[in-house]
Enzyme design. Structure first.
Site, PDB file in Angstrom:
ATOM      1  CD  GLN A  88      -2.530   1.812   0.688  1.00 53.80           C
ATOM      2  OE1 GLN A  88      -2.174   2.591  -0.193  1.00 53.80           O
ATOM      3  NE2 GLN A  88      -3.759   1.387   0.817  1.00 53.80           N
ATOM      4  NE  ARG A  90      -4.151   7.589   1.126  1.00 58.49           N
ATOM      5  CZ  ARG A  90      -3.927   8.882   0.980  1.00 58.49           C
ATOM      6  NH1 ARG A  90      -3.412   9.570   1.976  1.00 58.49           N
ATOM      7  NH2 ARG A  90      -4.173   9.495  -0.150  1.00 58.49           N
ATOM      8  CD  GLN A  98     -17.363   1.756  -5.269  1.00 59.19           C
ATOM      9  OE1 GLN A  98     -16.595   2.455  -4.605  1.00 59.19           O
ATOM     10  NE2 GLN A  98     -17.384   1.791  -6.584  1.00 59.19           N
ATOM     11  N   GLY A 125      -9.191  -0.886  -1.411  1.00 61.20           N
ATOM     12  CA  GLY A 125     -10.249  -0.686  -0.424  1.00 61.20           C
ATOM     13  C   GLY A 125      -9.795  -0.611   1.017  1.00 61.20           C
ATOM     14  CD  GLU A 126      -4.475  -0.146   4.219  1.00 67.29           C
ATOM     15  OE1 GLU A 126      -3.960   0.211   5.290  1.00 67.29           O
ATOM     16  OE2 GLU A 126      -3.812  -0.514   3.226  1.00 67.29           O
ATOM     17  NE  ARG A 127      -9.913   7.263   2.618  1.00 67.81           N
ATOM     18  CZ  ARG A 127     -11.171   7.617   2.373  1.00 67.81           C
ATOM     19  NH1 ARG A 127     -11.824   7.102   1.346  1.00 67.81           N
ATOM     20  NH2 ARG A 127     -11.788   8.472   3.149  1.00 67.81           N
ATOM     21  NE  ARG A 128     -13.749   0.953  -0.684  1.00 67.52           N
ATOM     22  CZ  ARG A 128     -13.617   0.256  -1.807  1.00 67.52           C
ATOM     23  NH1 ARG A 128     -14.547  -0.615  -2.162  1.00 67.52           N
ATOM     24  NH2 ARG A 128     -12.554   0.416  -2.561  1.00 67.52           N
ATOM     25  CD  GLU A 151      -9.101   1.723  -3.375  1.00 68.89           C
ATOM     26  OE1 GLU A 151     -10.233   1.409  -3.010  1.00 68.89           O
ATOM     27  OE2 GLU A 151      -8.095   1.522  -2.701  1.00 68.89           O
ATOM     28  NE  ARG A 203     -12.718   4.486  -3.869  1.00 66.20           N
ATOM     29  CZ  ARG A 203     -12.682   3.785  -4.990  1.00 66.20           C
ATOM     30  NH1 ARG A 203     -11.568   3.716  -5.691  1.00 66.20           N
ATOM     31  NH2 ARG A 203     -13.754   3.148  -5.441  1.00 66.20           N
TER      32      ARG A 203
END
Length: 278
Positions: A33, A35, A57, A73-76, A107, A111
């Site tokens: 990742q 971020r 999602q 999708g790590e934020r989710r 991603e 976003r």
């Protein structure tokens, strides 16, 4: 314009056909990742939304031995943990390490923007670890090759200036101006002035062009001190180590005085504290 998930779901036809509900504890973040920092306020806001309507999602994951590694999708996932969800919807897909890093980067760019250094480090990883060229990255990310090259240049900045750029204390515009200054110590001085005086990019450009930085930032000291040249050399050495402006000020004997270490915000103070402590 629908984002990374839409592209992946298009391969799998309808999302319902590939969606699984899995134990959130079996889902782990991806080490590739790009971020490093996730804004806590943004995560809490997303968590409240998830509490109200769930995760719309699904996360994109890669199934590995005994767990699912997040591709996108790590934020989710982080917000779902804040929302105390026990399960999360996922779609599994095959992805090698190269695809995983590229997808995670794409991603995040779609976003919540990566900070410039996270972006630069990610591009560097694609080049060093997976043999990408700048042209390859440009095609993957949807940017021009020159844009990729300019972002990679930020990695050449001294550590303290990188911290300013990462924290938002200076902008990419400021960083570009500083990259045009050849002397590392001068770069650090100019960055310190830009932060402490909250200079605009244009004002920093004028400062560089007019050659005023040396006059403004030169610490006052006794011209007669026999230790002056040594102290100047030590200041430059310490600035290179700590990534910030250092001033050694002494009395006339040159044997008694103080060392001043500048910091420009709380994050910079924490960084210096840890560096000195270690």
């Amino acid at each position: 314009g629908k984002g990374l998930d839409a592209l992946i779901l298009a391969r799998d036809e309808a999302p319902e056909q590939g969606t699984l509900e899995v134990d959130i504890n079996l889902v782990e973040p991806n080490r590739a990742q790009p971020r490093e920092d996730f804004n806590q306020a943004d995560l809490e806001e997303l968590a409240e939304s998830i509490k109200a309507v769930g995760i719309i999602q699904p996360l994109i994951v890669k199934k590995e031995e005994g767990y699912y590694k997040i591709v996108a999708g790590e934020r989710r996932w982080r917000a779902a943990r804040l929302a105390a969800l026990k399960t999360v919807p996922v779609i599994t897909r095959e992805a090698d390490e190269q695809d995983t890093l590229a997808l995670a980067l794409i991603e995040n760019l779609q976003r919540v923007d990566l900070n410039p250094l996270e972006e630069a480090v990610s591009y560097k990883r694609l080049m060093d670890e997976f043999g990408f060229t700048q042209e390859d990255i440009a095609k993957k990310i949807g940017k021009s090759r020159s844009a990729i090259a300019n972002i990679l240049r930020y990695l050449a900045l001294p550590g303290g200036i990188k911290e300013h750029l990462k924290s938002g204390a200076i902008s990419q515009g400021h960083a570009k101006v500083l990259l045009g200054v050849e002397n590392t110590a001068e770069q650090q001085k100019l960055a310190g002035i830009a932060v402490s005086d909250q200079l605009s990019v244009r004002a920093l450009e004028r400062l560089v062009k007019d050659g005023k930085a040396r006059k403004i930032t030169e610490p006052k000291s006794d011209e007669s001190s026999p230790y002056k040249a040594l102290h100047k050399s030590l200041e430059r050495e310490l600035e290179g180590v700590l990534g910030t402006k250092i001033s050694i000020k002494t009395d006339k004997s040159g044997e008694r005085g103080r060392i001043e270490i500048e910091f420009y915000n709380n994050n910079d103070f924490d960084r210096l504290y840890l560096r000195l402590k270690n």
